[in-house]
Design an enzyme around this catalytic site. Structure first.
Site, PDB file in Angstrom:
ATOM      1  N   GLY A  32     -49.446  21.535  26.628  1.00  0.00           N
ATOM      2  CA  GLY A  32     -49.835  22.731  25.885  1.00  0.00           C
ATOM      3  C   GLY A  32     -49.517  22.677  24.411  1.00  0.00           C
ATOM      4  O   GLY A  32     -49.683  21.646  23.741  1.00  0.00           O
ATOM      5  N   ILE A  33     -49.029  23.801  23.897  1.00  0.00           N
ATOM      6  CA  ILE A  33     -48.722  23.904  22.469  1.00  0.00           C
ATOM      7  C   ILE A  33     -47.661  22.890  22.063  1.00  0.00           C
ATOM      8  O   ILE A  33     -47.765  22.237  21.019  1.00  0.00           O
ATOM      9  CB  ILE A  33     -48.265  25.335  22.128  1.00  0.00           C
ATOM     10  N   ARG A  53     -38.722  19.797  31.183  1.00  0.00           N
ATOM     11  CA  ARG A  53     -37.944  20.154  32.371  1.00  0.00           C
ATOM     12  C   ARG A  53     -38.548  19.544  33.622  1.00  0.00           C
ATOM     13  O   ARG A  53     -37.841  19.144  34.541  1.00  0.00           O
ATOM     14  CB  ARG A  53     -37.880  21.680  32.507  1.00  0.00           C
ATOM     15  N   TYR A 159     -41.305  38.974  28.679  1.00  0.00           N
ATOM     16  CA  TYR A 159     -41.840  37.965  27.766  1.00  0.00           C
ATOM     17  C   TYR A 159     -41.884  38.489  26.334  1.00  0.00           C
ATOM     18  O   TYR A 159     -41.454  37.813  25.391  1.00  0.00           O
ATOM     19  CB  TYR A 159     -43.238  37.566  28.237  1.00  0.00           C
TER      20      TYR A 159
END
Length: 253
Positions: A32-33, A53, A159
């Site tokens: 992803g990012i 991880r 979040y």
């Protein structure tokens, strides 16, 4: 009429940070990012390490296994990066998770797990890297937040709280570390084309994109470009800033 000569500006301090061949550490950099950010620095000539991880380590990048919720693992990972690439000069705290639920159904574990990864995990990483930056006389810290941390989002209280907390963390560190020529800034992406967003239904994607003035989601590379700019010499006088990469979704929130 005589005028006083213009006062010379003080020389720009650049510390020990250089445009190329720096030691860069990106957490959550295997997809992803985070992966786009790591690739952007590597393509510019920096020595890049990523933490992951789970999942496969990315090809061509130095990867260390690390769960940012474990302070011991963060410490060991940073020491491993220093042995491989030298003291970290640029750190990008990107690792994050979601556990979306409406407030009535959100458990304390849902809330604390997200804050421990997204916010406290960033604190652990930056704390480890900052010591070397202070000894070197300069560095760059970039925290990857979210438009939701500024704008809010139903079903994402945990979040949004974690991502909003990164702004307070960054601005406190900017004041604390500025005299050491260490900048600390935030990038706040909006709706980004990643595995997570691709899993949404067409109806869900349409609903979100309907709120974005540019009418599309961002590419991860566009977020990476903002991160790399904040770590560059051109951004040496920018600290405590929040840079939105959200297509206009937040509109200054």
């Amino acid at each position: 009429m005589l005028r006083a000569p213009p006062r010379a500006l003080p020389p720009r301090r650049s510390g020990k940070v250089r445009p190329l061949n720096r030691s860069v550490l990106v957490s959550g950099g295997n997809r992803g990012i985070g992966l786009a950010v790591a690739r952007a620095f590597a393509e510019a000539g920096d020595k890049v390490a990523v933490t992951c991880r789970s999942g496969e380590p990315p090809e061509g990048l130095f990867a260390v296994r690390c769960d940012v919720t474990d302070a011991g693992q963060v410490e060991r990972a940073c020491k491993e990066v220093v042995r491989e690439h030298g003291p970290v000069q640029v750190v990008v705290a990107n690792a994050g998770i979601t556990r979306d639920r409406l407030l009535a159904r959100m458990s304390e574990d849902d809330f604390s797990a997200v804050l421990d990864t997204n916010l406290t995990g960033a604190f652990r990483l930056v704390r480890q890297a900052a010591g070397g930056m202070m000894r070197a006389g300069g560095g760059r810290i970039v925290l990857v937040s979210s438009a939701m941390g500024l704008y809010g989002s139903a079903g994402q209280a945990n979040y949004a709280a974690s991502k909003a907390g990164l702004v307070g963390l960054a601005r406190s560190l900017a004041r604390e570390l500025g005299s050491r020529d260490i900048t600390c800034n935030v990038v706040a992406p909006g709706f980004v084309d990643t595995d997570m967003t691709q899993a949404l239904s067409e109806a869900q994607r349409a609903r979100v994109l309907g709120q974005v003035p540019l009418g599309r989601c961002a590419e991860a590379a566009e977020v990476a470009a903002a991160v790399r700019f904040l770590a560059s010499e051109e951004a040496a006088y920018i600290t405590g800033a929040v840079i939105p990469v959200d297509g206009g979704l937040g509109m200054g929130h």
